[in-house]
Design an enzyme around this catalytic site. Sequence first.
Site, short mmCIF file in Angstrom:
data_model
loop_
_atom_site.label_atom_id
_atom_site.label_comp_id
_atom_site.label_asym_id
_atom_site.label_seq_id
_atom_site.Cartn_x
_atom_site.Cartn_y
_atom_site.Cartn_z
N CYS A 32 -4.12 9.81 27.65
CA CYS A 32 -4.51 10.61 26.48
C CYS A 32 -3.28 11.00 25.69
O CYS A 32 -3.34 11.21 24.49
CB CYS A 32 -5.31 11.83 26.92
SG CYS A 32 -4.47 12.80 28.18
N GLU A 62 -11.29 18.33 27.14
CA GLU A 62 -9.98 17.66 27.13
C GLU A 62 -10.23 16.25 26.60
O GLU A 62 -10.59 15.35 27.36
CB GLU A 62 -9.40 17.58 28.54
CG GLU A 62 -9.08 18.92 29.16
CD GLU A 62 -7.79 19.54 28.61
OE1 GLU A 62 -7.09 18.88 27.81
OE2 GLU A 62 -7.51 20.68 28.99
P1 NAD Z 1 -15.26 8.26 28.03
O1 NAD Z 1 -15.48 9.29 26.99
O2 NAD Z 1 -15.88 6.94 27.85
O3 NAD Z 1 -15.81 8.79 29.46
C1 NAD Z 1 -15.29 9.98 30.02
C2 NAD Z 1 -16.34 10.59 30.95
O4 NAD Z 1 -17.42 11.07 30.15
C3 NAD Z 1 -16.96 9.59 31.93
O5 NAD Z 1 -17.20 10.25 33.15
C4 NAD Z 1 -18.25 9.18 31.24
O6 NAD Z 1 -19.24 8.72 32.14
C5 NAD Z 1 -18.65 10.48 30.56
N1 NAD Z 1 -19.43 10.29 29.32
C6 NAD Z 1 -19.21 9.37 28.35
N2 NAD Z 1 -20.10 9.54 27.35
C7 NAD Z 1 -20.88 10.60 27.69
C8 NAD Z 1 -21.98 11.26 27.05
N3 NAD Z 1 -22.44 10.86 25.87
N4 NAD Z 1 -22.55 12.30 27.68
C9 NAD Z 1 -22.07 12.72 28.88
N5 NAD Z 1 -21.04 12.13 29.54
C10 NAD Z 1 -20.44 11.07 28.94
O7 NAD Z 1 -13.68 8.14 28.24
P2 NAD Z 1 -12.87 7.11 29.14
O8 NAD Z 1 -12.88 5.78 28.48
O9 NAD Z 1 -13.25 7.23 30.56
O10 NAD Z 1 -11.39 7.74 29.02
C11 NAD Z 1 -10.55 7.56 27.93
C12 NAD Z 1 -10.66 8.72 26.95
O11 NAD Z 1 -10.43 9.96 27.62
C13 NAD Z 1 -9.60 8.63 25.88
O12 NAD Z 1 -10.15 9.05 24.65
C14 NAD Z 1 -8.54 9.62 26.36
O13 NAD Z 1 -7.70 10.10 25.35
C15 NAD Z 1 -9.40 10.69 26.95
N6 NAD Z 1 -8.68 11.49 27.94
C16 NAD Z 1 -8.33 12.77 27.60
C17 NAD Z 1 -7.58 13.53 28.49
C18 NAD Z 1 -7.16 14.92 28.15
O14 NAD Z 1 -6.75 15.64 29.06
N7 NAD Z 1 -7.20 15.34 26.89
C19 NAD Z 1 -7.24 13.00 29.74
C20 NAD Z 1 -7.64 11.71 30.06
C21 NAD Z 1 -8.36 10.96 29.14
#
Ligand code: NAD
Length: 506
Positions: A295, A261
């Site tokens: 998102c 997601e």
């Molecule tokens: P992020 O990608 O920085 O982090 C999300 C999660 O992934 C965190 O728990 C983080 O620790 C982990 N993570 C980050 N990089 C990683 C890697 N290389 N390997 C493993 N784990 C990793 O995102 P964020 O800043 O927390 O949230 C915002 C983003 O999330 C936006 O792009 C938003 O659109 C998206 N989002 C999508 C949905 C959806 O349902 N499609 C819902 C909420 C947020």
Amino acid sequence: MIEDLLRRLGIHDGHSGVWAGSWIDQPGGELIPSINPSTGEPIASIVGASIADYDRAVDRSLDAFRRWRTVPPPHRGEIVRLIGNALREHKDDLGLLVSLEVGKVRSEGLGEVQEMIDMADFAVGLSRQLYGLTIATERPDHRMFEQWLPLGPVGIITAFNFPVAVWAWNAMIAAVCGNSMIWKPSPQAPLTSLAVQHLVNQILSKTEYDGVFNLAVGGAELGARMADDERLPLVSATGSVAMGKAIAPRIAGRLGRSLLELGGNNGIIVTPRANLDLALRAVAFAAVGTAGQRCTTLRRLIIHESIAEGFVDRLAAAYRSFPIGNPWDEGVLVGPLISEAAVAAMLRAVEAAEAQGGEVICGGRRVDRPGFFVEPTLIRARADMPIVRQETFAPILYVMTYADLDEAIALHNSVAEGLSSAIFTDDLREAERFLSAKGSDCGIANVNIGTSGAEIGGAFGGEKATGGGREAGSDSWKAYMRRQTCTVNSGSSLPLAQGVQFPIAP
Ligand code: NAD
């Protein structure tokens, strides 16, 4: 006030960031601060889970899975019902904690907790509806059917902006499906995850199923370990496209399943046949609500050239009037961004837009007060500006005009992500065109409703770079189970399918 809140939620002190069920490990991970984005001040520090802590927690969840998978699904639903009741009971406090830790305004903090409650209710009903099919068989005295069985411990990685609702989308469904789970929340929202895990532990520790729900607080390195972890048949990950691109190949490399997601770059088309008052309200909430940190936030407004000027003037007036401030103060509609880095990313995007020929209509600046506040921003833009194709997680709305609906749809579909979309029109033909195979290429397509604020009853998720996953309602539960096709022969001969003969002398 903060101390009292944490005390009421049972996480005032002595709690670390790795809980395998109600058992709290002595964690060896890094100290993770929880920062209040409205002040920039720390609220608390949590000792995170090291890789070794995480490994122990997954072992315990595997152990719990072996018991939980044999529990009849409606009985699993009863446990989820208790979790839903506990969330109801603590809704106000949890909602306040969400506001405190990630800066959502009061009603959105409460709404996030309501979403967890709704998911629990949905999952309780679902626990009696995990249906398989009976399939016509070509062989006499045979019965063919499919059944759905639990998968195993599920890894759940969540983003900061829905720090607990996204956990519930996954956890409530995974639980009634017979899975245990391990949750790695965003390190930017560790306290809300502790509070929810604590409530769940209070219920589960009184049962023999302690260890079904587990928590390991940490950053990307823990997420990477989950991606590689062969004990997790499914990793459900919510976050940026970059995160998805980093973990998907790792999960695929071990032939595990992923449910992704990821980010969105969502658009609304407003046609000359739209109810413009309705469109204005929807655009404002979708673009500015949650300070642009959903998102599904509206990032691109594609409006017919004949109505653009008047509409944008009204929108700009609304933008200038939004109360910005402390998210738990009455009447505030725009809270802070999550971090200093998020403010910097927003200011860089505004600068890039101007350099690429965009014109700032209103906003575009940091608000002069402590914390991470920015002004909601409207930018007149062209579709070929590279910045318009990027998801900047902040309240920036790019406004573009079109002359012909096919052109508008092509423009709408021209970004990498495919999460949420909408058209505003009272013309049936235009609406149906948008919803047809030649229309929106997103997982969510709405008519006369904004891009954000989905209900839990539908399957939530997006196409293309958004990752293709579906969570929450409808039949999303199927992602959390394994499908087994079964054929039973109750006769005394052994007919082969497709009429194949294989005679053997007895
Ligand atoms: P992020 O990608 O920085 O982090 C999300 C999660 O992934 C965190 O728990 C983080 O620790 C982990 N993570 C980050 N990089 C990683 C890697 N290389 N390997 C493993 N784990 C990793 O995102 P964020 O800043 O927390 O949230 C915002 C983003 O999330 C936006 O792009 C938003 O659109 C998206 N989002 C999508 C949905 C959806 O349902 N499609 C819902 C909420 C947020």
